[in-house]
Design a protein around this motif. Sequence first.
Motif, PDB file in Angstrom:
ATOM      1  N   ARG A 113       0.877  -1.177   0.000  1.00  0.00           N
ATOM      2  CA  ARG A 113       0.000   0.000   0.000  1.00  0.00           C
ATOM      3  C   ARG A 113       0.910   1.221   0.000  1.00  0.00           C
ATOM      4  O   ARG A 113       1.218   1.803   1.041  1.00  0.00           O
ATOM      5  N   HIS A 163       1.278   3.645   3.081  1.00  0.00           N
ATOM      6  CA  HIS A 163      -0.001   3.645   3.810  1.00  0.00           C
ATOM      7  C   HIS A 163      -0.036   2.397   4.693  1.00  0.00           C
ATOM      8  O   HIS A 163       0.966   2.019   5.242  1.00  0.00           O
ATOM      9  N   GLY A 164      -1.215   1.775   4.781  1.00  0.00           N
ATOM     10  CA  GLY A 164      -1.313   0.559   5.595  1.00  0.00           C
ATOM     11  C   GLY A 164      -0.915   0.804   7.040  1.00  0.00           C
ATOM     12  O   GLY A 164      -0.147   0.049   7.644  1.00  0.00           O
ATOM     13  N   ARG A 165      -1.473   1.886   7.639  1.00  0.00           N
ATOM     14  CA  ARG A 165      -0.985   2.299   8.955  1.00  0.00           C
ATOM     15  C   ARG A 165      -1.235   1.264  10.045  1.00  0.00           C
ATOM     16  O   ARG A 165      -0.418   1.096  10.945  1.00  0.00           O
ATOM     17  N   VAL A 166      -2.375   0.573   9.964  1.00  0.00           N
ATOM     18  CA  VAL A 166      -2.667  -0.381  11.052  1.00  0.00           C
ATOM     19  C   VAL A 166      -1.780  -1.624  10.925  1.00  0.00           C
ATOM     20  O   VAL A 166      -1.290  -2.152  11.918  1.00  0.00           O
ATOM     21  N   VAL A 167      -1.545  -2.056   9.702  1.00  0.00           N
ATOM     22  CA  VAL A 167      -0.649  -3.207   9.520  1.00  0.00           C
ATOM     23  C   VAL A 167       0.776  -2.846   9.938  1.00  0.00           C
ATOM     24  O   VAL A 167       1.415  -3.545  10.720  1.00  0.00           O
ATOM     25  N   TYR A 222       0.344  -9.286   4.784  1.00  0.00           N
ATOM     26  CA  TYR A 222      -0.636  -8.227   4.971  1.00  0.00           C
ATOM     27  C   TYR A 222      -1.870  -8.817   5.669  1.00  0.00           C
ATOM     28  O   TYR A 222      -2.901  -9.072   5.044  1.00  0.00           O
ATOM     29  N   LEU A 259      -4.213  -7.786   7.348  1.00  0.00           N
ATOM     30  CA  LEU A 259      -5.504  -7.089   7.321  1.00  0.00           C
ATOM     31  C   LEU A 259      -6.066  -6.921   5.909  1.00  0.00           C
ATOM     32  O   LEU A 259      -7.046  -6.195   5.725  1.00  0.00           O
ATOM     33  N   HIS A 306      -6.652   2.702  -1.709  1.00  0.00           N
ATOM     34  CA  HIS A 306      -8.069   2.623  -1.326  1.00  0.00           C
ATOM     35  C   HIS A 306      -8.469   3.869  -0.539  1.00  0.00           C
ATOM     36  O   HIS A 306      -7.669   4.794  -0.376  1.00  0.00           O
ATOM     37  N   HIS A 332      -8.973   6.085   2.555  1.00  0.00           N
ATOM     38  CA  HIS A 332      -8.285   6.096   3.853  1.00  0.00           C
ATOM     39  C   HIS A 332      -9.184   6.690   4.926  1.00  0.00           C
ATOM     40  O   HIS A 332      -9.782   7.735   4.742  1.00  0.00           O
ATOM     41  N   GLN A 333      -9.238   6.011   6.022  1.00  0.00           N
ATOM     42  CA  GLN A 333     -10.033   6.524   7.148  1.00  0.00           C
ATOM     43  C   GLN A 333      -9.169   7.411   8.026  1.00  0.00           C
ATOM     44  O   GLN A 333      -7.960   7.189   8.131  1.00  0.00           O
ATOM     45  N   LEU A 393      -9.497   4.572  12.554  1.00  0.00           N
ATOM     46  CA  LEU A 393      -8.508   3.504  12.744  1.00  0.00           C
ATOM     47  C   LEU A 393      -8.351   3.105  14.208  1.00  0.00           C
ATOM     48  O   LEU A 393      -7.911   1.989  14.510  1.00  0.00           O
ATOM     49  N   MET A 453     -10.899   0.444  14.610  1.00  0.00           N
ATOM     50  CA  MET A 453     -10.392  -0.754  13.931  1.00  0.00           C
ATOM     51  C   MET A 453      -9.362  -1.450  14.819  1.00  0.00           C
ATOM     52  O   MET A 453      -9.392  -2.662  15.036  1.00  0.00           O
TER      53      MET A 453
HETATM   54  O1  LIG Z   1      -4.507  -1.764   6.172  1.00  0.00           O
HETATM   55  C1  LIG Z   1      -4.433  -0.948   7.094  1.00  0.00           C
HETATM   56  O2  LIG Z   1      -3.441  -0.840   7.807  1.00  0.00           O
HETATM   57  C2  LIG Z   1      -5.650  -0.108   7.392  1.00  0.00           C
HETATM   58  O3  LIG Z   1      -6.709  -0.523   6.578  1.00  0.00           O
HETATM   59  C3  LIG Z   1      -5.359   1.358   7.167  1.00  0.00           C
HETATM   60  O4  LIG Z   1      -4.918   1.540   5.869  1.00  0.00           O
HETATM   61  P1  LIG Z   1      -4.401   2.973   5.304  1.00  0.00           P
HETATM   62  O5  LIG Z   1      -3.344   3.471   6.222  1.00  0.00           O
HETATM   63  O6  LIG Z   1      -3.872   2.585   3.936  1.00  0.00           O
HETATM   64  O7  LIG Z   1      -5.586   3.883   5.231  1.00  0.00           O
END
Ligand SMILES: O=C(O)[C@H](O)COP(=O)(O)O
Length: 406
Positions: free
Chosen positions: A183, A189-193, A222, A224, A274, A276-277, A288, A291
Amino acid sequence: MSDFIQHGPISTLHDFGTVDSQQLEQALVDATSEYPMGLILPVTAGDMRAPAFARIMDELEGTKFLKTIVVVLNRAPEISDYQECRQLTAKLGNVCRVLWTDGPRGQAALQQLTDAGFNVSVPGKGRAVWAAFGYLLADPDIKAMALHDCDIVNYHRDMLMRLCLPMAHRAFDFDFCKAYYARVTDKMHGRVVRLLMTPLLRSLIQVIGNDDFLVFLNSFRYPLSGEFAITSTLVRANRIPSDWGLEVGTLAEVFRNTSPKRICQIDLGHPYEHKHQPISLEDAQRGLMKMTADILHSIFRTLSSRGIVFSMGMFNTLESAYLRAAQDAIRQYHADAVINGLSFDRHSEEQSVEGFARLITQCGQEFFENPIIAHEMPTWTRVRSAIPDFPHTLRRLVEGDAAEYS
Ligand SMILES: O=C(O)[C@H](O)COP(=O)(O)O
């Protein structure tokens, strides 16, 4: 170009850039002639009006390797939402069905479950996906189902084909295939992962030890990703969380109900962008942070069901271990970002990590006080033993809505 490292107990299927779309499609058309597959697209009224959904419809138009596509429309209270969804999906033709969970028939079906003693009161993606699983289970020919989100901005048909092929390929015996990707745009991105899952799993292994489930979870690149494919047999046995624990909860169920050697992860072959929240650092009920809280609860519950005994002291230790691991991870991401010419906001990454760390003890406390609270949909085996005909009720619902509202 990807490396070819196999890491952990599951199989990793890389993208070496050596197969083109035509080859993929031909292989999949051949394979699915003996192994029919369905596709589930969970979408809200808001997301179906965004450009990403239109692009997904364009890419899926004319696919020859899917027996059924179920667009499960939720968070869509109006008849006009349903009608618009039918128009937007019309180009997919007869293979596509719209399952509307919020319409009068959808609500009546949920009421039937409630009357039979099932708790299906929590709306959201988990419940929508669960209903679509049930719809596809009514077709005994369908061997496996794939699922992806509908907010993928740079969607390409290859992504779906790569997700489906490991399931349908005659030479393989996978029960579950999970997507992975980068991402990355002009930043990571992918902050939660990146900032929660990876350091959390490292610190859980440090605090608890090499628990098989933690090692399993840690082997997903990945964990999530909202894109996976699963056999119909496994769908019947899996419990599905109705909240943001959907992805990790699904992995926990898959771990329990099949063997790691029948699980793979595949590089979807395209970068992934995608919607982003917001992170909502000040409000654990939103964005997040919500989440993250749902994910933490899901992991704590799974570990507890495996006999791990938690104490408040352990959650405090975990928070410290996580903070250290997350700070180390930020240093690594920073170096990776700089080398690749990406922008990197170190301050906001650190703030996110501090917010996630606070949630560890907060969710630990909640879990400690009430360990069995879980918003999970019932397994389809249980539903079918109570109401054997229920998947067919969903079929009648879909046909009834189509006849009345189109
Ligand atoms: O996959 C993630 O870590 C979360 O869905 C957040 O994703 P994002 O940081 O790309 O918005």
